[in-house]
Design a protein around this motif. Structure first.
Motif, PDB file in Angstrom:
ATOM      1  N   ARG A 190       0.842  -1.199   0.000  1.00 54.23           N
ATOM      2  CA  ARG A 190       0.000   0.000   0.000  1.00 54.23           C
ATOM      3  C   ARG A 190       0.875   1.246   0.000  1.00 54.23           C
ATOM      4  NH1 ARG A 190      -5.204   1.704   1.980  1.00 54.23           N
ATOM      5  NH2 ARG A 190      -5.677  -0.413   2.641  1.00 54.23           N
ATOM      6  N   LEU A 191       0.475   2.219  -0.814  1.00 51.87           N
ATOM      7  CA  LEU A 191       1.075   3.544  -0.792  1.00 51.87           C
ATOM      8  C   LEU A 191      -0.047   4.553  -0.629  1.00 51.87           C
ATOM      9  CD1 LEU A 191       3.444   5.521  -1.161  1.00 51.87           C
ATOM     10  CD2 LEU A 191       3.023   5.433  -3.622  1.00 51.87           C
ATOM     11  N   SER A 192       0.013   5.348   0.445  1.00 53.39           N
ATOM     12  CA  SER A 192      -1.028   6.331   0.725  1.00 53.39           C
ATOM     13  C   SER A 192      -0.445   7.734   0.618  1.00 53.39           C
ATOM     14  CB  SER A 192      -1.614   6.111   2.123  1.00 53.39           C
ATOM     15  OG  SER A 192      -2.728   6.946   2.329  1.00 53.39           O
ATOM     16  N   THR A 193      -1.145   8.608  -0.115  1.00 56.05           N
ATOM     17  CA  THR A 193      -0.666   9.963  -0.360  1.00 56.05           C
ATOM     18  C   THR A 193      -1.752  10.975  -0.026  1.00 56.05           C
ATOM     19  OG1 THR A 193       0.633   9.100  -2.212  1.00 56.05           O
ATOM     20  CG2 THR A 193       0.370  11.487  -2.070  1.00 56.05           C
ATOM     21  N   PRO A 194      -1.509  11.891   0.935  1.00 58.26           N
ATOM     22  CA  PRO A 194      -2.479  12.956   1.198  1.00 58.26           C
ATOM     23  C   PRO A 194      -2.549  13.905  -0.006  1.00 58.26           C
ATOM     24  CG  PRO A 194      -0.882  12.753   2.989  1.00 58.26           C
ATOM     25  CD  PRO A 194      -0.353  11.947   1.841  1.00 58.26           C
ATOM     26  N   VAL A 195      -3.705  14.482  -0.243  1.00 53.65           N
ATOM     27  CA  VAL A 195      -3.899  15.450  -1.312  1.00 53.65           C
ATOM     28  C   VAL A 195      -4.101  16.829  -0.685  1.00 53.65           C
ATOM     29  CG1 VAL A 195      -5.364  16.141  -3.246  1.00 53.65           C
ATOM     30  CG2 VAL A 195      -4.924  13.721  -2.825  1.00 53.65           C
ATOM     31  N   PHE A 293       6.112   1.490  -7.561  1.00 51.64           N
ATOM     32  CA  PHE A 293       4.773   1.642  -6.999  1.00 51.64           C
ATOM     33  C   PHE A 293       4.341   3.103  -6.976  1.00 51.64           C
ATOM     34  CE2 PHE A 293       1.779   0.163  -3.467  1.00 51.64           C
ATOM     35  CZ  PHE A 293       1.070  -0.660  -4.310  1.00 51.64           C
ATOM     36  N   ARG A 294       5.280   4.006  -6.636  1.00 52.35           N
ATOM     37  CA  ARG A 294       4.943   5.426  -6.554  1.00 52.35           C
ATOM     38  C   ARG A 294       4.514   5.959  -7.920  1.00 52.35           C
ATOM     39  NH1 ARG A 294       9.698   7.622  -8.577  1.00 52.35           N
ATOM     40  NH2 ARG A 294      11.394   6.099  -8.476  1.00 52.35           N
ATOM     41  N   LEU A 295       5.088   5.404  -9.000  1.00 50.58           N
ATOM     42  CA  LEU A 295       4.724   5.862 -10.339  1.00 50.58           C
ATOM     43  C   LEU A 295       3.401   5.260 -10.788  1.00 50.58           C
ATOM     44  CD1 LEU A 295       8.185   5.877 -12.133  1.00 50.58           C
ATOM     45  CD2 LEU A 295       6.929   7.791 -11.138  1.00 50.58           C
ATOM     46  N   ILE A 296       3.124   4.018 -10.390  1.00 49.94           N
ATOM     47  CA  ILE A 296       1.796   3.447 -10.656  1.00 49.94           C
ATOM     48  C   ILE A 296       0.732   4.330 -10.013  1.00 49.94           C
ATOM     49  CG2 ILE A 296       0.241   1.518 -10.135  1.00 49.94           C
ATOM     50  CD1 ILE A 296       2.578  -0.366 -10.425  1.00 49.94           C
ATOM     51  N   GLY A 297       0.957   4.686  -8.738  1.00 53.73           N
ATOM     52  CA  GLY A 297       0.005   5.536  -8.030  1.00 53.73           C
ATOM     53  C   GLY A 297      -0.143   6.896  -8.678  1.00 53.73           C
TER      54      GLY A 297
END
Length: 396
Positions: A190-195, A293-297
């Motif tokens: 899992r990679l979670s990124t606040p917006v 993964f960061r680029l997929i996201g």
């Protein structure tokens, strides 16, 4: 350490040592996408050689196929390997264990930097046993980056091709493998990124008399369409864009590693974590390329945003998402070369389905928008201690 490691790779490993650099990923981040891939492959090759397959392949095979040692998707976590070896094979010298423990940590550092750009709390590196034709002496190796319109290839060694800490590796198409293989793989979860948001977030739980779920687990995924990939096993990801009053507030990218076939797949993955959201857009993707993964996201985030614009006042359908990928591929924005390198490995067919769920109307059985995929969800109404801190600060 393996004295046979090329000098450039030895220097690269030094770059990842925290004692040498405060920012452990700075030197890796400065490399081109192709050089990162090449360095990662060299690390995997060096790790395999450190295991000394000429002497220990049988023990490795037994550990990689022992159900009691494997995780929920059937992989052997590399970080668990030293303790497992000590327990089952006490005759292995500590110097050998120290050697490949060091190699494992180097692999984990590089995997973190490759996938996340930062050190993470998880363990990404694993051994995965793939059945082709039963044997007591499987190949051991790793997948090579996928080339456009070419069959997937793997770099392999056998016990007979290894001496001490050196192996003669060969390249084979996965379709040409004639016996089982142990793969060194890296799979983030899992990679979670606040917006960054412009309006005040109002917690939906304060505006309703109905108790709302805190989370939802994915228990079943019924796939009506998958592309035949490596050993007929798809690689499935879910991208989630969370909204508060139609304002995006957070994005998650999640691997669904137990979704391995066309039809009904069963597992247990924490999928939705609401945290102030009142709705979520879920987009399902299939891909078999070694994309960070960061680029997929990031790519999925962009195409969902464009898909929303294409849909106008309505929620996007999968056609909007697929069209958005084409728009993004036309270089309509200025991104890093790594971003476009990863984008070139995706195509519209990788985008399987999408659906928008409301937090106050979470059904257990959820068909996605076009019916290509159906989900069985289990809502959970109790909060998870420390969940907000964990998601908003996912890195060490």
């Amino acid at each position: 350490m393996n004295a046979c490691i090329p000098l450039t790779i030895t220097l690269l490993l030094c770059f990842t040592l925290p004692s040498a650099f405060a920012e452990e990923c700075s030197e890796i981040a400065a490399m081109s996408f192709e050089k990162k891939e090449q360095a990662f492959m060299e690390l995997k090759k060096s790790f395999i050689e450190t295991l000394k397959p000429s002497e220990h392949l049988d023990q490795i095979r037994k550990l990689a196929t022992n159900p009691s040692q494997l995780d929920e998707v059937g992989d052997l976590t590399l970080r668990s390997l030293p303790a497992t070896v000590r327990e089952h094979y006490p005759e292995i010298p500590e110097t050998v264990l120290d050697d490949f423990t060091e190699q494992i940590e180097e692999l984990e550092r590089f995997a973190d930097c490759f996938h996340f750009g930062k050190r993470s709390k998880g363990s990404l590196m694993k051994l995965r046993y793939r059945k082709v034709k039963e044997t007591d002496s499987p190949y051991i190796g790793f997948l090579l980056p996928k080339e456009q319109d070419q069959p997937r290839k793997v770099k392999i060694a056998s016990s007979s091709s290894c001496q001490d800490k050196h192996c003669d590796f060969t390249v084979k198409s996965v379709d040409d493998l004639d016996k089982d293989i142990i793969l060194v793989v890296h799979r983030p979860a899992r990679l979670s990124t606040p917006v960054i948001h412009t309006k005040t977030i109002v917690d939906p739980t304060t505006d309703t008399t109905k108790r709302l779920p805190e989370r939802a687990f994915l228990l079943e995924l019924d796939l009506k369409k998958v592309v035949k990939h490596f050993f007929s096993t798809p690689e499935i990801y879910m991208h989630l864009t969370y909204y508060n009053s139609d304002q995006p507030i957070r994005e998650d990218t999640i691997a669904i590693p137990w979704a391995k076939k066309k039809g009904v797949n069963e597992g247990n993955t924490e999928l939705i974590i609401w945290l102030d959201a009142d709705s979520v857009q879920l987009t399902l993707m299939e891909n078999d390329s070694e994309i960070p993964f960061r680029l997929i996201g990031k790519i999925l985030s962009r195409i969902v945003k464009i898909g929303l614009q294409l849909a106008g006042a309505f929620h996007p359908e999968i056609g909007h998402i697929q069209s958005a990928l084409g728009i993004l591929s036309n270089r309509t924005s200025t991104e890093s070369s790594d971003f476009y390198h990863a984008l070139d490995r995706m195509n519209a067919d990788d985008m399987l389905d999408t659906v928008r769920l409301q937090r106050n109307n979470l059904n257990t059985f959820v068909p996605m928008k076009s019916g290509v995929a159906k989900m069985v969800l289990k809502p959970v109404y109790t909060s998870k201690t420390g969940m907000s801190d964990e998601l908003h600060n996912p890195f060490n």
